[in-house]
Design a protein around this motif. Structure first.
Motif, PDB file in Angstrom:
ATOM      1  N   LYS A  85       0.833  -1.203   0.000  1.00 39.91           N
ATOM      2  CA  LYS A  85       0.000   0.000   0.000  1.00 39.91           C
ATOM      3  C   LYS A  85       0.871   1.258   0.000  1.00 39.91           C
ATOM      4  N   VAL A  86       1.930   1.237   0.802  1.00 37.90           N
ATOM      5  CA  VAL A  86       2.841   2.382   0.868  1.00 37.90           C
ATOM      6  C   VAL A  86       3.429   2.667  -0.512  1.00 37.90           C
ATOM      7  N   ASN A  87       3.928   1.621  -1.158  1.00 39.15           N
ATOM      8  CA  ASN A  87       4.555   1.787  -2.467  1.00 39.15           C
ATOM      9  C   ASN A  87       3.570   2.322  -3.504  1.00 39.15           C
ATOM     10  N   HIS A  88       2.349   1.787  -3.482  1.00 40.97           N
ATOM     11  CA  HIS A  88       1.316   2.281  -4.403  1.00 40.97           C
ATOM     12  C   HIS A  88       1.010   3.750  -4.114  1.00 40.97           C
ATOM     13  N   ALA A  89       0.920   4.099  -2.832  1.00 41.11           N
ATOM     14  CA  ALA A  89       0.583   5.471  -2.458  1.00 41.11           C
ATOM     15  C   ALA A  89       1.629   6.456  -2.965  1.00 41.11           C
ATOM     16  N   VAL A  90       2.894   6.104  -2.799  1.00 39.62           N
ATOM     17  CA  VAL A  90       3.975   6.985  -3.253  1.00 39.62           C
ATOM     18  C   VAL A  90       3.954   7.106  -4.774  1.00 39.62           C
ATOM     19  N   GLU A  91       3.773   5.970  -5.456  1.00 39.84           N
ATOM     20  CA  GLU A  91       3.715   5.985  -6.922  1.00 39.84           C
ATOM     21  C   GLU A  91       2.562   6.841  -7.438  1.00 39.84           C
ATOM     22  N   MET A  92       1.479   6.871  -6.688  1.00 40.72           N
ATOM     23  CA  MET A  92       0.286   7.597  -7.123  1.00 40.72           C
ATOM     24  C   MET A  92       0.254   9.052  -6.670  1.00 40.72           C
ATOM     25  N   GLY A  93       1.334   9.508  -6.044  1.00 42.44           N
ATOM     26  CA  GLY A  93       1.456  10.924  -5.750  1.00 42.44           C
ATOM     27  C   GLY A  93       1.061  11.384  -4.374  1.00 42.44           C
ATOM     28  N   ALA A  94       0.842  10.471  -3.426  1.00 40.80           N
ATOM     29  CA  ALA A  94       0.539  10.895  -2.058  1.00 40.80           C
ATOM     30  C   ALA A  94       1.781  11.524  -1.430  1.00 40.80           C
ATOM     31  N   GLU A  95       1.601  12.660  -0.796  1.00 38.61           N
ATOM     32  CA  GLU A  95       2.738  13.342  -0.177  1.00 38.61           C
ATOM     33  C   GLU A  95       3.038  12.846   1.225  1.00 38.61           C
TER      34      GLU A  95
END
Length: 435
Positions: A85-95
């Motif tokens: 989930k962390v990796n997806h979040a970073v890839e999708m632009g979550a700051e």
């Protein structure tokens, strides 16, 4: 080092490397950024221990940022899934990533985040204290609550939610003015129960100055938690919520006296017509400190769709002054979100943040939209996909229903207004049925 915190640096006229990155991203003059930071209206959460961070600013005149909540629970303890989930979040632009883990080896996961993840990392120490000490809630001492705050700072956390606004006085007011839904904040309910069982003052309020000293040492941003945020529309903007906000405003001034960066947490469930007023109340009572909101969720009847209810409220909140949106997933109120829930929540929150930035006139916010308009005018499908907030889904939808002609889609075909206007303005013949 010539300064302790980013706020201290700004007040001393020191332009830090973190400020330089934020100024460039935000198209903001360095002097203006430093002035806003010196006043507490802009923050750069950036723990000195979190060396792999990609700095981002939160606050007045800046783009709206989003946070992604995740973490283990007693029922779901798979750390690998949380890391996915962390990796997806970073890839999708979550700051920002907020680790709300409440079971398992929480410190191992937290340290992994602060050693490997470029996003801002936030935590709620009160959850971790219950896990770490592994004893009855009423047996945890005031000293032990504060020790967990130091542990999180040492582990490299950039911001912490501290439920310091619900003290004995606000608790009394809450009990006199009963709600439909009571307290729905996990941290708020824990500290309220602890105060009721022990008869003691909230240690996060009582020892606030000691917490500030810890934050100053590591440059941890305090996110002053809204223990009394409304959990249903009926409870919005009630006495308990406002009483707590007044206390948070007083604590904000105390934090600024020690150069500690602060943001304020806000609702919660709230009717759409109350959101703008709540943003103004917060800005007034908390002296312009950045506002971090959960939602707001604008109706209580949509379990399974609360990424939508929160995106509606988040857009209105951000266009009226909120700086930081906490995403809400379709799983809200129902279960721990899975990877797909996280993705849907991020997309909804990013749409809300971007729409709000356009509405409040953030410099260059609409550039992205203009690029998409150009790609659509040219019927350049690959450019449209590349510019889409979710390129994978856009490509998949196109592929799932291929048109007869590549310069149309399967909805309009030769009736495509864009195609026909391009042709007629170029002096060509438009013949819809004969082509």
């Amino acid at each position: 080092m010539e300064y302790t915190t980013q706020m201290d640096a700004a007040r001393k006229g020191i332009f830090t490397p973190e400020m330089a990155k934020v100024a460039e991203k935000e198209h903001l003059e360095p002097k203006k950024l430093m002035a806003l930071m010196a006043e507490g209206k802009v923050i750069i959460p950036c723990n000195k221990v979190h060396t792999c961070i990609e700095p981002n600013g939160l606050g007045s005149m800046l783009k709206t940022k989003i946070n992604v909540n995740l973490g283990t629970s007693r029922d779901l303890t798979d750390l690998n899934m949380e890391l996915e989930k962390v990796n997806h979040a970073v890839e999708m632009g979550a700051e920002a990533i907020m680790d709300l883990s409440s079971f398992g080896d929480t410190q191992k996961f937290r340290r992994k985040l602060t050693h490997e993840c470029p996003a801002m990392i936030g935590t709620v120490p009160i959850y971790d204290a219950v896990v770490y000490y592994h004893k009855a809630l009423g047996k945890i001492t005031a000293r032990e609550w504060i020790d967990i705050v130091r542990m999180h700072a040492e582990d490299g956390v950039d911001f912490m939610t501290i439920h310091c606004g619900i003290n004995k006085e606000t608790a009394k007011k809450f009990k006199r003015n009963r709600r439909l839904m009571n307290i729905v904040s996990r941290g708020g309910s824990i500290i309220f129960a602890w105060m009721e069982m022990t008869g003691e003052e909230n240690p996060f309020f009582q020892y606030f100055d000691e917490i500030l000293d810890i934050c100053r040492e590591y440059d941890v941003t305090l996110s002053l938690g809204d223990a009394c945020r409304p959990g249903c529309l009926q409870d919005a903007t009630d006495a308990s919520q406002i009483e707590e906000l007044i206390t948070l405003g007083e604590l904000t001034k105390r934090a600024w006296e020690k150069d500690v960066q602060i943001m304020i947490e806000g609702p919660g469930h709230m009717p759409l017509n109350q959101i703008a007023a709540n943003m103004e109340i917060q800005k007034t009572l908390c002296h312009g400190a950045p506002f971090y909101v959960l939602g707001p969720i604008v109706t209580d009847i949509a379990p399974g769709y609360d990424h939508i209810t929160s995106a509606i409220g988040g857009t209105v909140a951000a266009m009226n002054g909120a700086s930081f949106l906490c995403y809400v997933t379709p799983a809200e109120h129902l279960r721990l979100p899975d990877v797909d829930d996280v993705k849907k929540g991020i997309i909804a929150a990013r749409i809300a943040a971007h729409a709000a930035d356009i509405a409040k006139g953030v410099p260059h916010a609409m550039d992205w939209d203009n690029e998409m308009a150009v790609a659509r005018k040219k019927l350049d499908w690959n450019a449209m996909f590349d510019l889409a907030i979710d390129p994978e889904k856009a490509r998949r939808y196109r592929e799932s229903s291929r048109p007869e002609k590549e310069d149309t889609c399967s909805m309009c075909g030769n009736f495509c207004a864009v195609k026909n206007m391009n042709r007629i303005l170029d002096g060509e013949i438009v013949s819809i049925f004969d082509e």
